[in-house]
Design a protein around this motif. Structure first.
Motif, PDB file in Angstrom:
ATOM      1  N   LEU A  86      11.647  11.177   0.595  1.00  0.00           N
ATOM      2  CA  LEU A  86      12.200  10.547   1.794  1.00  0.00           C
ATOM      3  C   LEU A  86      12.132  11.605   2.892  1.00  0.00           C
ATOM      4  O   LEU A  86      13.006  12.469   3.002  1.00  0.00           O
ATOM      5  CB  LEU A  86      13.650  10.081   1.557  1.00  0.00           C
ATOM      6  CG  LEU A  86      13.782   8.591   1.194  1.00  0.00           C
ATOM      7  CD1 LEU A  86      13.364   8.350  -0.252  1.00  0.00           C
ATOM      8  CD2 LEU A  86      15.190   8.092   1.421  1.00  0.00           C
ATOM      9  N   LYS A 118      10.878  11.466   6.740  1.00  0.00           N
ATOM     10  CA  LYS A 118      11.441  11.240   8.082  1.00  0.00           C
ATOM     11  C   LYS A 118      11.973   9.831   8.243  1.00  0.00           C
ATOM     12  O   LYS A 118      12.933   9.597   8.965  1.00  0.00           O
ATOM     13  CB  LYS A 118      10.376  11.507   9.142  1.00  0.00           C
ATOM     14  CG  LYS A 118      10.046  12.975   9.292  1.00  0.00           C
ATOM     15  CD  LYS A 118       9.530  13.272  10.670  1.00  0.00           C
ATOM     16  CE  LYS A 118       9.337  14.752  10.869  1.00  0.00           C
ATOM     17  NZ  LYS A 118       8.548  15.047  12.066  1.00  0.00           N
ATOM     18  N   SER A 174       4.378   2.779   2.485  1.00  0.00           N
ATOM     19  CA  SER A 174       4.680   1.694   3.416  1.00  0.00           C
ATOM     20  C   SER A 174       6.119   1.214   3.318  1.00  0.00           C
ATOM     21  O   SER A 174       6.479   0.198   3.926  1.00  0.00           O
ATOM     22  CB  SER A 174       3.746   0.512   3.129  1.00  0.00           C
ATOM     23  OG  SER A 174       2.407   0.926   3.219  1.00  0.00           O
ATOM     24  N   THR A 204       7.792   1.226   0.016  1.00  0.00           N
ATOM     25  CA  THR A 204       7.922   0.654  -1.328  1.00  0.00           C
ATOM     26  C   THR A 204       9.295   0.952  -1.933  1.00  0.00           C
ATOM     27  O   THR A 204      10.009   0.040  -2.346  1.00  0.00           O
ATOM     28  CB  THR A 204       6.856   1.255  -2.283  1.00  0.00           C
ATOM     29  OG1 THR A 204       5.663   1.470  -1.567  1.00  0.00           O
ATOM     30  CG2 THR A 204       6.631   0.351  -3.480  1.00  0.00           C
ATOM     31  N   ILE A 240      12.940  -1.226  10.053  1.00  0.00           N
ATOM     32  CA  ILE A 240      13.570  -0.175  10.852  1.00  0.00           C
ATOM     33  C   ILE A 240      14.330  -0.801  12.034  1.00  0.00           C
ATOM     34  O   ILE A 240      15.448  -0.397  12.363  1.00  0.00           O
ATOM     35  CB  ILE A 240      12.506   0.816  11.392  1.00  0.00           C
ATOM     36  CG1 ILE A 240      11.921   1.659  10.258  1.00  0.00           C
ATOM     37  CG2 ILE A 240      13.067   1.704  12.506  1.00  0.00           C
ATOM     38  CD1 ILE A 240      12.759   2.811   9.782  1.00  0.00           C
ATOM     39  N   THR A 277      20.289   2.446   3.851  1.00  0.00           N
ATOM     40  CA  THR A 277      19.954   3.262   5.019  1.00  0.00           C
ATOM     41  C   THR A 277      19.241   4.528   4.545  1.00  0.00           C
ATOM     42  O   THR A 277      19.400   4.957   3.391  1.00  0.00           O
ATOM     43  CB  THR A 277      21.219   3.677   5.807  1.00  0.00           C
ATOM     44  OG1 THR A 277      22.051   4.425   4.929  1.00  0.00           O
ATOM     45  CG2 THR A 277      21.961   2.464   6.346  1.00  0.00           C
ATOM     46  N   MET A 322      20.065   6.598   1.101  1.00  0.00           N
ATOM     47  CA  MET A 322      19.052   6.688   0.037  1.00  0.00           C
ATOM     48  C   MET A 322      18.653   8.143  -0.223  1.00  0.00           C
ATOM     49  O   MET A 322      18.338   8.521  -1.338  1.00  0.00           O
ATOM     50  CB  MET A 322      17.830   5.838   0.368  1.00  0.00           C
ATOM     51  CG  MET A 322      18.068   4.362   0.053  1.00  0.00           C
ATOM     52  SD  MET A 322      16.625   3.322   0.301  1.00  0.00           S
ATOM     53  CE  MET A 322      15.401   4.059  -0.767  1.00  0.00           C
ATOM     54  N   TYR A 354       0.898  -1.163   0.000  1.00  0.00           N
ATOM     55  CA  TYR A 354       0.000   0.000   0.000  1.00  0.00           C
ATOM     56  C   TYR A 354       0.936   1.212   0.000  1.00  0.00           C
ATOM     57  O   TYR A 354       2.024   1.161   0.592  1.00  0.00           O
ATOM     58  CB  TYR A 354      -0.863  -0.042   1.268  1.00  0.00           C
ATOM     59  CG  TYR A 354      -1.940   1.015   1.307  1.00  0.00           C
ATOM     60  CD1 TYR A 354      -3.190   0.768   0.751  1.00  0.00           C
ATOM     61  CD2 TYR A 354      -1.696   2.249   1.897  1.00  0.00           C
ATOM     62  CE1 TYR A 354      -4.182   1.747   0.781  1.00  0.00           C
ATOM     63  CE2 TYR A 354      -2.680   3.227   1.926  1.00  0.00           C
ATOM     64  CZ  TYR A 354      -3.914   2.971   1.368  1.00  0.00           C
ATOM     65  OH  TYR A 354      -4.880   3.932   1.403  1.00  0.00           O
ATOM     66  N   PRO A 355       0.544   2.312  -0.659  1.00  0.00           N
ATOM     67  CA  PRO A 355       1.455   3.469  -0.714  1.00  0.00           C
ATOM     68  C   PRO A 355       1.935   3.928   0.671  1.00  0.00           C
ATOM     69  O   PRO A 355       1.211   3.796   1.657  1.00  0.00           O
ATOM     70  CB  PRO A 355       0.590   4.568  -1.355  1.00  0.00           C
ATOM     71  CG  PRO A 355      -0.465   3.841  -2.103  1.00  0.00           C
ATOM     72  CD  PRO A 355      -0.718   2.560  -1.359  1.00  0.00           C
TER      73      PRO A 355
HETATM   74  P1  A3P Z   1       7.876   9.059   5.698  1.00  0.00           P
HETATM   75  O1  A3P Z   1       7.030   9.955   4.847  1.00  0.00           O
HETATM   76  O2  A3P Z   1       7.193   8.685   6.990  1.00  0.00           O
HETATM   77  O3  A3P Z   1       9.241   9.595   5.935  1.00  0.00           O
HETATM   78  P2  A3P Z   1       6.669   4.537  -0.170  1.00  0.00           P
HETATM   79  O4  A3P Z   1       7.948   4.328  -0.874  1.00  0.00           O
HETATM   80  O5  A3P Z   1       5.855   3.294  -0.015  1.00  0.00           O
HETATM   81  O6  A3P Z   1       5.887   5.666  -0.763  1.00  0.00           O
HETATM   82  O7  A3P Z   1       7.008   4.943   1.343  1.00  0.00           O
HETATM   83  C1  A3P Z   1       7.599   6.184   1.630  1.00  0.00           C
HETATM   84  C2  A3P Z   1       8.000   6.178   3.089  1.00  0.00           C
HETATM   85  O8  A3P Z   1       9.110   5.280   3.264  1.00  0.00           O
HETATM   86  C3  A3P Z   1       8.459   7.564   3.536  1.00  0.00           C
HETATM   87  O9  A3P Z   1       8.055   7.660   4.909  1.00  0.00           O
HETATM   88  C4  A3P Z   1       9.963   7.435   3.371  1.00  0.00           C
HETATM   89  O10 A3P Z   1      10.705   8.365   4.118  1.00  0.00           O
HETATM   90  C5  A3P Z   1      10.177   6.015   3.873  1.00  0.00           C
HETATM   91  N1  A3P Z   1      11.474   5.463   3.450  1.00  0.00           N
HETATM   92  C6  A3P Z   1      11.984   5.405   2.210  1.00  0.00           C
HETATM   93  N2  A3P Z   1      13.234   4.907   2.240  1.00  0.00           N
HETATM   94  C7  A3P Z   1      13.534   4.663   3.532  1.00  0.00           C
HETATM   95  C8  A3P Z   1      14.685   4.149   4.231  1.00  0.00           C
HETATM   96  N3  A3P Z   1      15.791   3.825   3.583  1.00  0.00           N
HETATM   97  N4  A3P Z   1      14.601   4.017   5.571  1.00  0.00           N
HETATM   98  C9  A3P Z   1      13.489   4.347   6.250  1.00  0.00           C
HETATM   99  N5  A3P Z   1      12.369   4.847   5.662  1.00  0.00           N
HETATM  100  C10 A3P Z   1      12.388   4.998   4.315  1.00  0.00           C
END
Ligand code: A3P
Length: 300
Positions: free
Chosen positions: A255, A257, A52, A54, A196, A227, A231, A49-50
C-alpha cells in the motif's frame, strides 16, 4: 498443452495463450484446466489487471460477506485465504471445496475464465484504473517483488508495459477485452478513481450488485475499514503477511500512495504524450473514462 505455445519472456515471466504469467507460480496445464472449473451459482469473481485496486476491493467484498455472519471475533485470515486467487494455487488451501459463497480473485483475461462463469451468469466485479497510475504502481511493485525482474529505469518499465512484458500482458488487451465482452458476463464495472472519489458510493454499488441489504451502520463500518490509512495498518489486508522472500518490505510497501495522479511524479512530458497517443488509439469507443489527477476528482 504444446510446449511451443509457451514463450519465455525473462527469468520470471512466460507468455501463454496471449497472456503473461509468473513462471514459478502457474503451470499452463492448470490454466487449461480452468476452462472446466466447476462453477456454483453463488460464486463471486473479482477481476482486475494488477495494480488497479485488487486488494482494496478484495477487502471490501469479503467484509460485505463477513458482515452478514453472526458477530464473531475479527478473523485473522489473510486476504489470500478470504478471497483466494483462481489462477495461483495456494498450497495450504483447497480453493474448490470451500463452503458457498466462494469468493475468487483473478487477473485473468475474459477468454481464460471458466466457461461456467459465462454459462451460469455468476457475478463478476471488474475494477480498472487509469493506466499511467497502474504503470507507476507496477514499477514500484516490481522493485519489492522477488518474483519479478526489477526494471532498469522507468523508460525500461514503460517499454515493458507498452509491449505487454509484465504480469497479465497488455493492459489495453485486458481492459478492452473485458469491456468488449461485457454482454457475455453478469458484470459490474468500477474504476479505482470512482472508489477514491466516493468510497461509500462504491461500497453501496458493490453491495447492491451482490444482492445485499445492509444497514447504513454496516456500510459505514466497511467504508471505515477500507480507507487507505486503516488498510495500511491492517496486516491481513495490506499483504504484510507475505514472507520476505516473496516481498522485500525494506524496498517499499504494497500500500504505497493510494491516490490518483501520482504518475505525474514519474512520467516525463514526452513519455506522457507518447502514452496518451497509444491510449487514444487503443481505447477508442470504449465506455470507460478515467480521471488522471486528484484535482479532477476533488473539483467534481
Ligand atoms: P499505489 O502503488 O499507487 O499506491 P493491487 O491491489 O491491484 O495490486 O493495487 C495496488 C494499488 O492499490 C496500490 O497503489 C495501493 O496503494 C492501492 N490501494 C490499496 N488499498 C487501497 C485503499 N484502501 N485506498 C486507496 N488505494 C489503495
Amino acid at each position: 498443452m504444446a510446449s511451443s505455445e509457451v514463450e519465455i519472456l525473462d527469468d520470471y515471466l512466460f507468455k501463454y495463450k496471449g497472456y503473461v504469467f509468473i513462471r514459478d507460480e502457474v503451470q499452463p496445464e492448470y490454466i487449461d484446466s480452468l476452462e472446466n472449473f466447476e462453477i456454483r451459482d453463488s460464486d463471486v469473481f473479482l477481476v482486475t489487471y494488477p495494480k488497479s485496486g485488487t486488494v482494496w476491493t478484495q477487502n471490501i467484498v469479503t467484509m460485505l460477506y463477513e458482515s452478514e455472519l453472526p458477530p464473531a471475533p475479527p478473523t485473522s485470515d489473510t486476504t489470500f485465504q478470504r478471497m483466494p486467487w483462481l489462477e495461483y494455487i495456494q498450497k495450504d488451501q483447497d480453493i474448490i471445496n470451500r463452503p458457498s459463497p466462494r469468493l475468487f480473485a483473478s487477473h485473468l483475461g475474459h477468454y481464460l475464465m471458466p466457461q461456467g462463469v459465462k454459462d451460469k451468469q455468476i457475478k463478476v466485479i471488474y475494477v480498472s484504473r487509469n493506466p499511467k497510475d497502474v504503470l507507476v504502481s507496477y514499477y514500484h511493485f516490481a522493485k519489492i517483488m522477488a518474483k519479478l525482474e526489477t526494471p532498469k529505469d522507468f523508460d525500461d518499465m514503460l517499454d515493458r508495459f507498452e509491449e505487454g512484458r509484465v504480469i497479465c500482458g497488455s493492459w489495453f488487451d485486458h481492459v478492452c477485452g473485458w469491456y468488449n465482452h461485457r454482454d457475455d458476463f453478469n458484470i459490474l464495472f468500477l474504476t479505482y478513481e470512482e472508489m477514491i472519489k466516493d468510497l461509500r458510493a462504491a461500497v453501496v454499488k458493490i453491495s447492491q450488485f451482490l444482492g445485499k441489504t445492509l444497514d447504513a451502520a454496516t456500510i459505514d463500518h466497511v467504508v471505515e475499514k477500507a480507507t487507505f490509512g486503516n488498510m495500511k495498518s491492517d496486516p491481513r489486508a495490506n499483504y504484510d503477511f507475505l514472507p520476505e522472500d516473496v516481498m522485500d518490505k525494506r524496498q517499499g510497501a504494497f500500500l504505497r500512495k493510494g491516490t490518483v495522479g501520482d504518475w505525474k511524479n514519474t512520467f516525463t512530458v514526452a513519455q506522457s504524450e507518447r502514452f496518451d497517443q497509444i491510449f487514444r488509439e487503443k481505447m477508442k469507443g470504449l465506455p470507460v473514462q478515467y480521471s488522471w489527477d486528484i484535482s479532477e476528482i476533488k473539483q467534481a
